[in-house]
Design a protein around this motif. Structure first.
Motif, mmCIF file in Angstrom:
data_model
loop_
_atom_site.group_PDB
_atom_site.id
_atom_site.type_symbol
_atom_site.label_atom_id
_atom_site.label_comp_id
_atom_site.label_asym_id
_atom_site.label_seq_id
_atom_site.Cartn_x
_atom_site.Cartn_y
_atom_site.Cartn_z
ATOM 1 N N GLY A 51 12.661 -1.022 -3.428
ATOM 2 C CA GLY A 51 12.134 -1.333 -2.304
ATOM 3 C C GLY A 51 12.351 -2.634 -1.893
ATOM 4 N N ASN A 53 13.948 -5.432 0.291
ATOM 5 C CA ASN A 53 14.996 -5.627 1.518
ATOM 6 C C ASN A 53 15.256 -6.982 1.891
ATOM 7 N N ASN A 404 7.170 -3.122 -7.626
ATOM 8 C CA ASN A 404 7.825 -1.689 -7.290
ATOM 9 C C ASN A 404 6.472 -0.800 -6.748
ATOM 10 N N ALA A 406 4.380 0.736 -2.435
ATOM 11 C CA ALA A 406 4.936 1.164 -1.396
ATOM 12 C C ALA A 406 4.282 0.184 -0.295
ATOM 13 N N GLN A 409 8.207 -1.059 5.806
ATOM 14 C CA GLN A 409 9.184 -2.041 5.790
ATOM 15 C C GLN A 409 9.282 -2.490 7.374
ATOM 16 N N TYR A 441 8.380 2.412 2.659
ATOM 17 C CA TYR A 441 9.116 2.659 1.308
ATOM 18 C C TYR A 441 8.059 3.252 0.420
ATOM 19 N N HIS A 442 8.280 4.144 -0.478
ATOM 20 C CA HIS A 442 7.481 4.569 -1.377
ATOM 21 C C HIS A 442 8.143 4.516 -2.701
ATOM 22 N N GLY A 475 12.612 6.362 -5.760
ATOM 23 C CA GLY A 475 12.075 5.875 -4.338
ATOM 24 C C GLY A 475 12.886 6.525 -3.404
ATOM 25 N N ILE A 477 12.247 6.305 1.524
ATOM 26 C CA ILE A 477 11.738 5.843 2.901
ATOM 27 C C ILE A 477 11.053 7.230 3.496
#
Length: 497
Positions: A51, A53, A404, A406, A409, A441-442, A475, A477
């Motif tokens: 996750g 970015n 890591n 959620a 984003q 993001y999850h 993971g 989106i």
């Protein structure tokens, strides 16, 4: 990748979506490795799956300009390869000109030719950062840098530094995922730092020890004795006392930021802006703001004294036990004060905040909960962040579990708030949609169905939901397209109804 800009205290992309940047530092300080972390594209693929970015990617002055006016494009090319790997995995990059103790002779940063110590001795502290306070060589070298002392070619140190940044920015101009320039890591005042430290020690003597006459040499020795230092830290656990200590140092620290650091940032930013007119100018505070001394940082101005656009506040924040294993005296109240102080500065500057460094944790089991507590602060303030730092054993560490997580984003509207519950694996996101796409993001998106995404609000029925799990990873989106709504909606991901 979508271009990023700033809008008040928010980072937004070219579609107008509000962006939260969440990632990690990748900084190689080792000259023997050529100042480049030995890694391949698979590391950036893993970052993406976690996750992340954004990456704060380190440059070292000694690597860029090994001789006066001579630039090592082979080194920069190796850094560019990492930037391209990041782009291939949808990861933004901002460049960090890293230094610790100013020079490769004492830590990392400046090349030997730019280290003017006047032959003074270097003193190594029990913790690496103690040398800022103890080493005459480090402080004299910093003084020469801030004075822009000419080197062998007659050009000033800061002038070399600005030209070096210009060359680097031009070299990376074709990298579309570069979003900005962190102009100097943790700027330290040099010998005037003794005034800041002295103010803290004097306040400690009068407030905690009840002394009426302060012996600075005797009191300073307490800080450099490892056993006695722990006693001092215990004494700094009372927030009423700790506030007095950091407030006592504010003026001396802010004088450096106003009179020395601000002109340096203006000069360096002008050099960068001459080749990149839009990249973020990323402003770090004086070193002492890491411990909650309120920063007097000023926005970058051009030669006409107009504020330059696209600036981001990138402070650091560590508890006083950083770089030790003394988690038994780690103090969350001190940490809360550090970040509430950064928030105060952000509101004064009215620019986005990205916490450039936090953590620096070991593999101690306590680091999982400590990381969660810090991430809760970033959630509260809607801040971006980059964890310090990627290292061997990172994937297996307790803190990596917390990283890591959620989070939204990109928010197609105005983000009001969000929170991820580690125990239930549920994230709630509140925002006022403007009709664009929201990307959440999850870490377990591949295990979810659309029934696990619940939207509440007046127009909830009109929202579109799409799950985009990553290949070969749990993971992914969760995409939400919601019609424009002045009232707002709540998206809950991970709760089956």
């Amino acid at each position: 990748m979508k271009k990023l800009t700033t809008d008040g205290q928010r980072i937004v992309n070219e579609d107008g979506a509000q962006v939260i940047l969440n990632g990690v530092n990748l900084v190689c300080k080792d000259k023997a490795k050529g100042y480049v972390d030995p890694c391949g594209e698979e590391l950036f693929k893993w970052f993406h799956e976690q996750g992340f970015n954004v990456v704060r990617l380190g440059l070292i002055w000694d690597g860029v300009e090994p001789e006066p006016g001579v630039y090592d494009n082979e080194y920069l090319g190796k850094i560019k390869q990492q930037i391209l790997w990041a782009e291939q995995n949808d990861i933004y990059v901002f460049l960090d000109m890293h230094q610790d103790l100013y020079s490769l002779l004492y830590g990392d940063g400046a090349p030997e030719w730019a280290t003017l110590s006047d032959g003074l001795p270097h003193v190594v502290g029990q913790i690496w950062s103690d040398a800022y306070l103890e080493s005459p060589a480090v402080n004299r070298s910093l003084d020469h840098f801030w004075d822009n002392t000419p080197v062998s070619d007659g050009i000033g140190l800061q002038d070399h530094y600005a030209a070096m940044w210009k060359h680097a920015a031009a070299f990376f101009a074709d990298c579309t995922n570069i979003i900005g320039y962190d102009m100097m890591n943790e700027p330290y005042p040099g010998s005037s730092g003794q005034e800041v430290f002295g103010a803290i020690i004097a306040a400690y003597a009068t407030t905690v020890m009840g002394m009426t006459e302060v012996n600075m040499e005797q009191l300073s020795a307490l800080w450099f004795d490892e056993e006695k230092k722990q006693e001092v830290l215990v004494g700094m656990a009372d927030m009423d006392i700790y506030r007095v200590l950091v407030d006592s140092a504010k003026e001396a620290s802010q004088v450096f930021e106003r009179e020395v650091l601000a002109p340096f940032f203006n000069k360096t930013a002008a050099a960068i802006r001459s080749v990149d007119t839009d990249g973020f100018l990323m402003l770090e505070t004086s070193y002492f703001a890491n411990m909650a001394v309120e920063s007097g940082l000023e926005l970058v101005h051009n030669e006409e004294r107009a504020v330059v656009h696209h600036q981001v506040y990138v402070p650091h924040g560590y508890d006083l036990v950083v770089d030790t294993e003394h988690y038994e005296i780690y103090n969350q109240d001190r940490v809360d004060l550090i970040y509430s102080t950064h928030r105060k500065v952000q509101e004064r500057l009215n620019i986005p905040t990205l916490i450039g460094e936090w953590g620096a944790f070991t593999n101690h089991p306590a680091t999982l909960e400590l990381s969660k507590a810090l991430i809760a602060i970033f959630e509260q303030y809607l801040w971006s962040n980059t964890y310090w730092c990627w290292c061997d054993g990172f994937k297996e560490s307790p803190y990596s579990i917390a990283l890591n997580r959620a989070y939204p984003q990109e928010t197609g509207g105005v983000l009001i708030g969000y929170h991820y519950d580690y125990d239930t694996d549920i994230i709630n996101v509140d925002y006022v949609p403007t009709g664009g796409e929201t990307l959440i993001y999850h870490p377990h998106a591949a295990l979810l169905s659309k029934e696990d995404v619940v939207i509440s609000g007046a127009n909830a029925h009109a929202c579109e939901i799409e799950l985009r799990p990553f290949p070969s990873s749990e993971g992914g989106i969760v995409s939400i397209i919601a019609p424009q709504d002045d009232i707002g909606i709540t998206v809950t991901v991970g709760e089956h109804q």
